[in-house]
Design a protein around this motif. Structure first.
Motif, PDB file in Angstrom:
ATOM      1  N   ARG A  14      35.474  37.594  53.039  1.00  0.00           N
ATOM      2  CA  ARG A  14      35.933  37.545  51.658  1.00  0.00           C
ATOM      3  C   ARG A  14      35.393  36.342  50.898  1.00  0.00           C
ATOM      4  O   ARG A  14      35.129  36.423  49.700  1.00  0.00           O
ATOM      5  CB  ARG A  14      37.467  37.520  51.638  1.00  0.00           C
ATOM      6  CG  ARG A  14      38.055  37.631  50.245  1.00  0.00           C
ATOM      7  CD  ARG A  14      39.564  37.793  50.272  1.00  0.00           C
ATOM      8  NE  ARG A  14      40.254  36.600  50.748  1.00  0.00           N
ATOM      9  CZ  ARG A  14      40.899  36.502  51.905  1.00  0.00           C
ATOM     10  NH1 ARG A  14      40.923  37.536  52.735  1.00  0.00           N
ATOM     11  NH2 ARG A  14      41.515  35.397  52.262  1.00  0.00           N
ATOM     12  N   GLU A 101      41.380  31.074  41.102  1.00  0.00           N
ATOM     13  CA  GLU A 101      40.910  32.437  41.380  1.00  0.00           C
ATOM     14  C   GLU A 101      40.032  32.971  40.260  1.00  0.00           C
ATOM     15  O   GLU A 101      39.014  33.607  40.506  1.00  0.00           O
ATOM     16  CB  GLU A 101      42.114  33.351  41.594  1.00  0.00           C
ATOM     17  CG  GLU A 101      41.746  34.779  41.981  1.00  0.00           C
ATOM     18  CD  GLU A 101      41.110  34.875  43.349  1.00  0.00           C
ATOM     19  OE1 GLU A 101      40.399  35.867  43.593  1.00  0.00           O
ATOM     20  OE2 GLU A 101      41.307  33.969  44.160  1.00  0.00           O
ATOM     21  N   GLN A 105      36.149  34.253  40.640  1.00  0.00           N
ATOM     22  CA  GLN A 105      35.703  35.597  40.286  1.00  0.00           C
ATOM     23  C   GLN A 105      34.500  35.554  39.366  1.00  0.00           C
ATOM     24  O   GLN A 105      33.557  36.342  39.513  1.00  0.00           O
ATOM     25  CB  GLN A 105      36.865  36.359  39.639  1.00  0.00           C
ATOM     26  CG  GLN A 105      38.001  36.675  40.609  1.00  0.00           C
ATOM     27  CD  GLN A 105      39.196  37.298  39.935  1.00  0.00           C
ATOM     28  OE1 GLN A 105      39.212  37.477  38.727  1.00  0.00           O
ATOM     29  NE2 GLN A 105      40.208  37.634  40.710  1.00  0.00           N
ATOM     30  N   MET A 213      38.711  47.093  51.751  1.00  0.00           N
ATOM     31  CA  MET A 213      39.586  46.423  50.796  1.00  0.00           C
ATOM     32  C   MET A 213      38.850  45.336  50.033  1.00  0.00           C
ATOM     33  O   MET A 213      39.182  45.047  48.875  1.00  0.00           O
ATOM     34  CB  MET A 213      40.799  45.846  51.529  1.00  0.00           C
ATOM     35  CG  MET A 213      41.650  46.901  52.241  1.00  0.00           C
ATOM     36  SD  MET A 213      42.001  48.386  51.216  1.00  0.00           S
ATOM     37  CE  MET A 213      43.020  47.653  49.922  1.00  0.00           C
ATOM     38  N   GLU A 214      37.843  44.720  50.661  1.00  0.00           N
ATOM     39  CA  GLU A 214      37.034  43.733  49.931  1.00  0.00           C
ATOM     40  C   GLU A 214      36.236  44.420  48.831  1.00  0.00           C
ATOM     41  O   GLU A 214      36.121  43.902  47.709  1.00  0.00           O
ATOM     42  CB  GLU A 214      36.097  43.016  50.898  1.00  0.00           C
ATOM     43  CG  GLU A 214      35.076  42.084  50.246  1.00  0.00           C
ATOM     44  CD  GLU A 214      35.699  40.900  49.516  1.00  0.00           C
ATOM     45  OE1 GLU A 214      34.951  40.183  48.839  1.00  0.00           O
ATOM     46  OE2 GLU A 214      36.923  40.696  49.605  1.00  0.00           O
ATOM     47  N   ARG A 217      38.550  45.125  46.103  1.00  0.00           N
ATOM     48  CA  ARG A 217      38.858  43.897  45.370  1.00  0.00           C
ATOM     49  C   ARG A 217      37.766  43.588  44.344  1.00  0.00           C
ATOM     50  O   ARG A 217      38.043  43.241  43.193  1.00  0.00           O
ATOM     51  CB  ARG A 217      39.002  42.724  46.338  1.00  0.00           C
ATOM     52  CG  ARG A 217      39.448  41.417  45.686  1.00  0.00           C
ATOM     53  CD  ARG A 217      39.429  40.284  46.698  1.00  0.00           C
ATOM     54  NE  ARG A 217      38.080  39.927  47.067  1.00  0.00           N
ATOM     55  CZ  ARG A 217      37.320  39.076  46.378  1.00  0.00           C
ATOM     56  NH1 ARG A 217      37.775  38.521  45.268  1.00  0.00           N
ATOM     57  NH2 ARG A 217      36.099  38.788  46.794  1.00  0.00           N
ATOM     58  N   LEU A 218      36.508  43.747  44.743  1.00  0.00           N
ATOM     59  CA  LEU A 218      35.405  43.495  43.814  1.00  0.00           C
ATOM     60  C   LEU A 218      35.426  44.496  42.660  1.00  0.00           C
ATOM     61  O   LEU A 218      35.181  44.132  41.508  1.00  0.00           O
ATOM     62  CB  LEU A 218      34.074  43.573  44.562  1.00  0.00           C
ATOM     63  CG  LEU A 218      33.803  42.487  45.594  1.00  0.00           C
ATOM     64  CD1 LEU A 218      32.493  42.764  46.324  1.00  0.00           C
ATOM     65  CD2 LEU A 218      33.755  41.107  44.945  1.00  0.00           C
ATOM     66  N   ARG A 220      38.030  45.968  41.452  1.00  0.00           N
ATOM     67  CA  ARG A 220      39.121  45.581  40.566  1.00  0.00           C
ATOM     68  C   ARG A 220      38.736  44.415  39.660  1.00  0.00           C
ATOM     69  O   ARG A 220      39.095  44.385  38.482  1.00  0.00           O
ATOM     70  CB  ARG A 220      40.349  45.197  41.403  1.00  0.00           C
ATOM     71  CG  ARG A 220      41.071  46.374  42.037  1.00  0.00           C
ATOM     72  CD  ARG A 220      42.037  45.884  43.088  1.00  0.00           C
ATOM     73  NE  ARG A 220      42.948  46.932  43.561  1.00  0.00           N
ATOM     74  CZ  ARG A 220      43.616  46.849  44.713  1.00  0.00           C
ATOM     75  NH1 ARG A 220      43.461  45.789  45.498  1.00  0.00           N
ATOM     76  NH2 ARG A 220      44.433  47.822  45.070  1.00  0.00           N
ATOM     77  N   ILE A 221      38.007  43.442  40.233  1.00  0.00           N
ATOM     78  CA  ILE A 221      37.552  42.298  39.433  1.00  0.00           C
ATOM     79  C   ILE A 221      36.677  42.781  38.280  1.00  0.00           C
ATOM     80  O   ILE A 221      36.849  42.374  37.131  1.00  0.00           O
ATOM     81  CB  ILE A 221      36.774  41.295  40.311  1.00  0.00           C
ATOM     82  CG1 ILE A 221      37.724  40.580  41.280  1.00  0.00           C
ATOM     83  CG2 ILE A 221      36.037  40.262  39.449  1.00  0.00           C
ATOM     84  CD1 ILE A 221      37.009  39.707  42.290  1.00  0.00           C
ATOM     85  N   CYS A 241      40.005  53.592  45.377  1.00  0.00           N
ATOM     86  CA  CYS A 241      41.462  53.664  45.570  1.00  0.00           C
ATOM     87  C   CYS A 241      41.846  54.929  46.329  1.00  0.00           C
ATOM     88  O   CYS A 241      42.646  54.890  47.284  1.00  0.00           O
ATOM     89  CB  CYS A 241      42.186  53.622  44.226  1.00  0.00           C
ATOM     90  SG  CYS A 241      42.304  51.995  43.457  1.00  0.00           S
TER      91      CYS A 241
END
Length: 417
Positions: A14, A101, A105, A213-214, A217-218, A220-221, A241
């Motif tokens: 991550r 955070e 990002q 999940m990583e 996460r990207l 989502r960013i 998702c």
């Protein structure tokens, strides 16, 4: 594996891209090789000390400090000037100082945009992004791109050299350039990162939910960032998702994969499915369809309450037909053939499989041989199925996946006796 090593493996995957991004900004893109080596030094240092001394109270900050110290040492040994900011922060030796955070990002987005510079070829952009920003190894990238490790390694070296020769800035380019020239490759890299976790053909674990999940996460960013908050981004987030929602039901107690038809749908993550619908709603406001718009409706998770038998298989095939027309590739062709098998039968799928010109270049890949084995087995040609499964086992990059296909080869031979 110790708790420290397990945590470190997940954490490093991550944080690696973000560490490369932060330190590259400090010392410039011409030193990106030194930065990458320094980040690896930090990982090695953590592997040596955490199991003995315990996990630090702020693991990301510990890695951050260790990477800065390692970079300072490497710059000095190479007789490069050490920027004041790097030198002073490295001397603090603190494990609590770490950017917020939001700043992290933005740094990561800058690195991904840098790797996806339009001067590079599409394969080079993908390889460099998966290596620097996503932390995948060369073998893993080769598996994701259906390429050889040697060709991937050469792409990465050439891409770094080309960007260095062009003196490409690490600053985020104008919004229009990001969206029109770089975002498609960025999204594809994230999709491939997810895919590498969903089925890891060249890793000791055949499935790595942490990578999935990583990637999510990207996505989502990017979906939340004002620069990349575009319909295709939301379509990708929706697709990931829906796929990630199935992760809890994909593996049995022995670590073996559970086919979709036998998955316990009550284990699917309903919160992720709901998030996927929200992203898909945001995605349908755009003018043009992306490959992710076409892919998201294909996910069985969209109809989580319905059994597989209730799935509209002909509609899935129609979607893959559209996807193959818009974005033809070997991966799309393979998925379309699988959909064809369930919609029209294994014979139609095998005929299409054998005659498909887009699959000629991937005949030596695991996914090709595994699909061939499935089709032969469905048609009762157990001998041909066993041959294909054995070939898939030989191509597997991890013991678990190789053993899975060897067992399938044995099973189909036993059925023929």
């Amino acid at each position: 594996m110790s708790d420290a090593h397990t945590l470190l493996a997940d954490l490093f995957r991550r944080e690696a891209g973000r560490l490369v991004a932060m330190l590259t900004r400090r010392v410039g893109t011409a030193r990106i090789d030194l930065v990458e080596d320094a980040v690896q030094d930090a990982l090695i240092a953590a592997m040596r000390t955490w199991p003995l001394q315990g996990i630090p109270r702020n693991p990301p900050a510990w890695l951050h400090t260790a990477a800065r110290n390692a970079l300072t040492d490497r710059l000095r040994r190479a007789r490069f000037e050490v920027p004041t900011e790097v030198e002073s922060s490295a001397e603090k030796a603190s494990d609590t100082s770490f950017p917020g955070e939001e700043a992290l990002q933005d740094e990561l987005l800058n690195l991904i945009a840098y790797c996806c510079h339009p001067a590079l070829s599409a394969p080079a952009r993908l390889s460099l992004t998966l290596r620097l920003a996503c932390g995948l190894g060369v073998d893993e990238i080769a598996g994701a791109l259906l390429a050889t490790p040697l060709s991937v390694a050469q792409r990465i070296v050439r891409a770094k050299r080309e960007l260095r020769d062009l003196a490409v800035s690490f600053e985020l380019p104008p919004v229009r350039e990001v969206v029109e020239e770089r975002l498609p490759t960025i999204l594809q890299a994230i999709y491939l990162l997810f895919d590498a976790g969903y089925l890891s053909t060249r890793h000791e674990q055949w499935s790595r939910p942490m990578l999935c999940m990583e990637a999510l996460r990207l996505a989502r960013i990017l979906a939340a960032h004002p620069t990349t908050n575009e319909p295709p981004t939301h379509a990708l987030a929706a697709l990931l998702c829906f796929a990630a929602a199935r992760l809890p039901a994909r593996i049995d107690r022995d670590g073996q994969p559970i086919p979709l038809a036998r998955q316990d749908r009550s284990k699917w993550d309903r919160a992720l499915i709901a998030e996927g619908f929200r992203h898909f709603d945001a995605a349908i406001g755009g003018g043009a369809l992306s490959r992710y718009h076409t892919g998201a409706p294909l996910s069985p998770a969209r109809g989580a309450a319905a059994p597989l038998a209730a799935t509209d298989l002909k509609a899935r095939l129609t979607h893959y037909d559209a996807l193959d027309e818009l974005y033809p590739s070997a991966v799309v062709s393979l998925n379309r053939i699988i959909a064809l098998r369930y919609a029209q039968g294994a014979r139609a799928a095998l005929d299409e499989f054998i005659s498909s010109s887009s699959l000629q270049d991937v005949q030596d890949s695991l996914v090709y041989r595994a699909t061939l084995g499935e089709l032969h087995a469905a048609l009762g040609d157990h001998e041909s199925a066993a041959v294909a499964y054995r070939a898939a086992a030989d191509l597997a990059g991890n013991d678990a996946l190789a053993e899975l296909f060897r067992q399938r080869a044995v099973a189909v031979v036993e059925r023929s006796d």
